[in-house]
Write a protein that holds these residues in place. Sequence first.
Motif, PDB file in Angstrom:
ATOM      1  N   ALA A 294       0.830  -1.212   0.000  1.00 48.55           N
ATOM      2  CA  ALA A 294       0.000   0.000   0.000  1.00 48.55           C
ATOM      3  C   ALA A 294       0.858   1.253   0.000  1.00 48.55           C
ATOM      4  O   ALA A 294       0.571   2.228  -0.713  1.00 48.55           O
ATOM      5  CB  ALA A 294      -0.928  -0.018   1.219  1.00 48.55           C
ATOM      6  N   ILE A 295       1.916   1.275   0.793  1.00 46.96           N
ATOM      7  CA  ILE A 295       2.782   2.452   0.853  1.00 46.96           C
ATOM      8  C   ILE A 295       3.498   2.665  -0.480  1.00 46.96           C
ATOM      9  O   ILE A 295       3.544   3.784  -1.011  1.00 46.96           O
ATOM     10  CB  ILE A 295       3.803   2.303   1.997  1.00 46.96           C
ATOM     11  CG1 ILE A 295       3.094   2.302   3.358  1.00 46.96           C
ATOM     12  CG2 ILE A 295       4.836   3.439   1.954  1.00 46.96           C
ATOM     13  CD1 ILE A 295       4.000   2.000   4.533  1.00 46.96           C
ATOM     14  N   CYS A 296       4.049   1.600  -1.041  1.00 48.35           N
ATOM     15  CA  CYS A 296       4.836   1.730  -2.266  1.00 48.35           C
ATOM     16  C   CYS A 296       3.975   1.965  -3.508  1.00 48.35           C
ATOM     17  O   CYS A 296       4.489   2.446  -4.526  1.00 48.35           O
ATOM     18  CB  CYS A 296       5.696   0.482  -2.466  1.00 48.35           C
ATOM     19  SG  CYS A 296       7.026   0.306  -1.256  1.00 48.35           S
ATOM     20  N   SER A 297       2.687   1.609  -3.448  1.00 47.21           N
ATOM     21  CA  SER A 297       1.823   1.793  -4.618  1.00 47.21           C
ATOM     22  C   SER A 297       0.996   3.070  -4.552  1.00 47.21           C
ATOM     23  O   SER A 297       0.288   3.400  -5.499  1.00 47.21           O
ATOM     24  CB  SER A 297       0.875   0.598  -4.771  1.00 47.21           C
ATOM     25  OG  SER A 297      -0.020   0.526  -3.678  1.00 47.21           O
ATOM     26  N   SER A 298       1.079   3.804  -3.451  1.00 40.51           N
ATOM     27  CA  SER A 298       0.268   5.008  -3.294  1.00 40.51           C
ATOM     28  C   SER A 298       0.836   6.157  -4.121  1.00 40.51           C
ATOM     29  O   SER A 298       1.958   6.086  -4.639  1.00 40.51           O
ATOM     30  CB  SER A 298       0.220   5.424  -1.823  1.00 40.51           C
ATOM     31  OG  SER A 298       1.467   5.970  -1.422  1.00 40.51           O
ATOM     32  N   ASP A 299       0.068   7.235  -4.223  1.00 40.53           N
ATOM     33  CA  ASP A 299       0.552   8.381  -4.997  1.00 40.53           C
ATOM     34  C   ASP A 299       1.735   9.061  -4.325  1.00 40.53           C
ATOM     35  O   ASP A 299       2.395   9.900  -4.933  1.00 40.53           O
ATOM     36  CB  ASP A 299      -0.583   9.383  -5.233  1.00 40.53           C
ATOM     37  CG  ASP A 299      -1.030  10.060  -3.950  1.00 40.53           C
ATOM     38  OD1 ASP A 299      -0.846   9.472  -2.861  1.00 40.53           O
ATOM     39  OD2 ASP A 299      -1.570  11.181  -4.043  1.00 40.53           O
ATOM     40  N   GLN A 300       2.009   8.708  -3.057  1.00 42.21           N
ATOM     41  CA  GLN A 300       3.201   9.246  -2.404  1.00 42.21           C
ATOM     42  C   GLN A 300       4.474   8.734  -3.068  1.00 42.21           C
ATOM     43  O   GLN A 300       5.554   9.297  -2.891  1.00 42.21           O
ATOM     44  CB  GLN A 300       3.200   8.865  -0.924  1.00 42.21           C
ATOM     45  CG  GLN A 300       2.054   9.461  -0.125  1.00 42.21           C
ATOM     46  CD  GLN A 300       2.046  10.975  -0.171  1.00 42.21           C
ATOM     47  OE1 GLN A 300       3.078  11.620  -0.018  1.00 42.21           O
ATOM     48  NE2 GLN A 300       0.880  11.561  -0.394  1.00 42.21           N
ATOM     49  N   ALA A 301       4.364   7.651  -3.843  1.00 40.22           N
ATOM     50  CA  ALA A 301       5.506   7.117  -4.582  1.00 40.22           C
ATOM     51  C   ALA A 301       5.610   7.727  -5.978  1.00 40.22           C
ATOM     52  O   ALA A 301       6.417   7.265  -6.791  1.00 40.22           O
ATOM     53  CB  ALA A 301       5.411   5.598  -4.685  1.00 40.22           C
ATOM     54  N   ALA A 348       1.000   8.046   4.678  1.00 42.33           N
ATOM     55  CA  ALA A 348       1.322   7.538   3.333  1.00 42.33           C
ATOM     56  C   ALA A 348       0.163   6.778   2.715  1.00 42.33           C
ATOM     57  O   ALA A 348       0.111   6.595   1.495  1.00 42.33           O
ATOM     58  CB  ALA A 348       2.558   6.646   3.404  1.00 42.33           C
ATOM     59  N   MET A 349      -0.787   6.330   3.536  1.00 47.03           N
ATOM     60  CA  MET A 349      -1.887   5.494   3.035  1.00 47.03           C
ATOM     61  C   MET A 349      -3.190   6.263   2.836  1.00 47.03           C
ATOM     62  O   MET A 349      -4.220   5.651   2.540  1.00 47.03           O
ATOM     63  CB  MET A 349      -2.126   4.322   3.987  1.00 47.03           C
ATOM     64  CG  MET A 349      -0.988   3.342   4.050  1.00 47.03           C
ATOM     65  SD  MET A 349      -1.424   1.868   4.983  1.00 47.03           S
ATOM     66  CE  MET A 349       0.186   1.130   5.231  1.00 47.03           C
ATOM     67  N   ILE A 350      -3.170   7.567   2.971  1.00 43.36           N
ATOM     68  CA  ILE A 350      -4.414   8.338   2.891  1.00 43.36           C
ATOM     69  C   ILE A 350      -5.150   8.083   1.581  1.00 43.36           C
ATOM     70  O   ILE A 350      -6.347   7.775   1.563  1.00 43.36           O
ATOM     71  CB  ILE A 350      -4.123   9.841   3.077  1.00 43.36           C
ATOM     72  CG1 ILE A 350      -3.800  10.135   4.550  1.00 43.36           C
ATOM     73  CG2 ILE A 350      -5.323  10.681   2.627  1.00 43.36           C
ATOM     74  CD1 ILE A 350      -3.457  11.585   4.828  1.00 43.36           C
ATOM     75  N   ASN A 351      -4.460   8.227   0.456  1.00 43.80           N
ATOM     76  CA  ASN A 351      -5.146   8.088  -0.830  1.00 43.80           C
ATOM     77  C   ASN A 351      -5.552   6.648  -1.113  1.00 43.80           C
ATOM     78  O   ASN A 351      -6.568   6.403  -1.775  1.00 43.80           O
ATOM     79  CB  ASN A 351      -4.263   8.615  -1.963  1.00 43.80           C
ATOM     80  CG  ASN A 351      -4.410  10.121  -2.128  1.00 43.80           C
ATOM     81  OD1 ASN A 351      -5.228  10.743  -1.457  1.00 43.80           O
ATOM     82  ND2 ASN A 351      -3.606  10.708  -2.987  1.00 43.80           N
ATOM     83  N   VAL A 352      -4.772   5.671  -0.618  1.00 39.60           N
ATOM     84  CA  VAL A 352      -5.174   4.277  -0.761  1.00 39.60           C
ATOM     85  C   VAL A 352      -6.506   4.046  -0.057  1.00 39.60           C
ATOM     86  O   VAL A 352      -7.421   3.406  -0.589  1.00 39.60           O
ATOM     87  CB  VAL A 352      -4.096   3.333  -0.188  1.00 39.60           C
ATOM     88  CG1 VAL A 352      -4.579   1.890  -0.216  1.00 39.60           C
ATOM     89  CG2 VAL A 352      -2.802   3.468  -0.984  1.00 39.60           C
ATOM     90  N   LEU A 353      -6.635   4.586   1.150  1.00 39.66           N
ATOM     91  CA  LEU A 353      -7.876   4.443   1.906  1.00 39.66           C
ATOM     92  C   LEU A 353      -9.033   5.148   1.203  1.00 39.66           C
ATOM     93  O   LEU A 353     -10.151   4.621   1.135  1.00 39.66           O
ATOM     94  CB  LEU A 353      -7.697   4.999   3.320  1.00 39.66           C
ATOM     95  CG  LEU A 353      -6.906   4.096   4.277  1.00 39.66           C
ATOM     96  CD1 LEU A 353      -6.461   4.871   5.503  1.00 39.66           C
ATOM     97  CD2 LEU A 353      -7.737   2.893   4.682  1.00 39.66           C
ATOM     98  N   LEU A 354      -8.781   6.323   0.685  1.00 35.51           N
ATOM     99  CA  LEU A 354      -9.840   7.062  -0.013  1.00 35.51           C
ATOM    100  C   LEU A 354     -10.362   6.258  -1.201  1.00 35.51           C
ATOM    101  O   LEU A 354     -11.577   6.121  -1.392  1.00 35.51           O
ATOM    102  CB  LEU A 354      -9.308   8.414  -0.488  1.00 35.51           C
ATOM    103  CG  LEU A 354      -9.180   9.522   0.565  1.00 35.51           C
ATOM    104  CD1 LEU A 354      -8.518  10.746  -0.047  1.00 35.51           C
ATOM    105  CD2 LEU A 354     -10.546   9.882   1.134  1.00 35.51           C
ATOM    106  N   MET A 355      -9.457   5.725  -2.002  1.00 36.09           N
ATOM    107  CA  MET A 355      -9.880   4.962  -3.185  1.00 36.09           C
ATOM    108  C   MET A 355     -10.591   3.674  -2.788  1.00 36.09           C
ATOM    109  O   MET A 355     -11.538   3.254  -3.446  1.00 36.09           O
ATOM    110  CB  MET A 355      -8.675   4.675  -4.071  1.00 36.09           C
ATOM    111  CG  MET A 355      -8.244   5.874  -4.884  1.00 36.09           C
ATOM    112  SD  MET A 355      -6.926   5.495  -6.059  1.00 36.09           S
ATOM    113  CE  MET A 355      -5.532   5.377  -4.964  1.00 36.09           C
TER     114      MET A 355
END
Length: 419
Positions: A294-301, A348-355
């Motif tokens: 989740a961290i490595c695939s998020s838009d933070q990467a 780092a997981m905010i956008n993963v959770l949103l999606m």
Amino acid sequence: MEKTERHWIEPGPGIAAGLRDLPSRINVKTASAGLVAAIFGCSGPALIVIGAAGAGNLTNGQTVAWLLAIYGLGGLISLLMALHYKMPITGAYSIPGAALVAGSLAVFSFDQAVGAFIMAGVIVLFLGVTGLIGRVMRWLPMPIVMAMIAGALIRFGTGAVTAVGTLPIVVGAAVLAFFLSMRLTKVVPPVLSALVVGLIAVWATGSFGTAEAGISFVMPEFTAPRFTLDAFLAIALPLAILVVGAENAQATGVLLAEDYRPPINAMTIISGVGGILAGFLGGHNANIAGPMTAICSSDQAGEDRQGRYAATVINGILFAGFGIFAGLLVPLILALPAPLIGAVAGLAMINVLLMAFQSAFTKAAGYQIGAFVALVVAMSNISILGISAPFWALVAGAAVSMLVERPSVVQERAAPRPA
């Protein structure tokens, strides 16, 4: 497409292609995401493993071998999967699995546990080679999978909030830096800003810990496996279900949420091979990891999805290095305050959770009652028969949908995504 589905292992661009494009994909954002994921995986989870080793009265050499197995092979899995598929498919090990083993070592000798680790890897490998996991994931309605992801990962979001109360100055500064960086600049990744400011605040306030890992830099001591039926039932079966029903399912759902097409069979197969090899080295498993993916695939990467696999490559190098030098690095990592690590991982997981929430509860997708059940079961952190909540969330969500929502739930599947 039909030819692709007949493959045991889904084809990808290949390691040569991944290596060729890697230099152009490494940047501040991919590097910072890979670093954050590595710090997350090498801090608190390492302490759980060391605690499990202590519960089983393992020697220092056996503990170092355990860490070498799960971190070294976890890092190798990251490198192989990321480079071959050019996706941020990140390897590590099952943290709930370590907790399961800690309890089991009060009953079973370590050589019996090692035999069970190997048997768990064989089970996972069988599920991957036969393609059963791929068929199950294609059958499950996608809103239920996304709801499970949201419920399983929401603890990282709430953990960032509670961390502010635990260490207000340090974590508060990190959170503020994250959102200011998001607002003011596109050059510096917000998660990197949060980590750097948090570390400065730790230094300024003297908040570094003094945790002792209780192990030293000694040579790994390997344990010959002993295979018993009791250990198979008590350790191998629950551990295999944790790997495929929690870790791999989370990672698959996260990648789908980020619009990747994950190679489900290959992810299961390499998790099985990793489990077998880790078992022979004395570790409980090495597999695809949900939270770190989740961290490595998020838009933070990075905004460019095609380049985020570089974050997993960097994470894999750091992870493998940690396994090799675990005896020296564990005390250093554990000196970082846990609330800061948890908060940065949550941010780092905010956008993963949103999606995940958006995909789970979009009215047009249907299955909303089943998705809600999957969400609350995953959030409950319940454990039944030694199997953690994400697995039961999928089971409960699918069962409720079949019972009360759509009679054609089996036929009206979520659209299969080609590998």
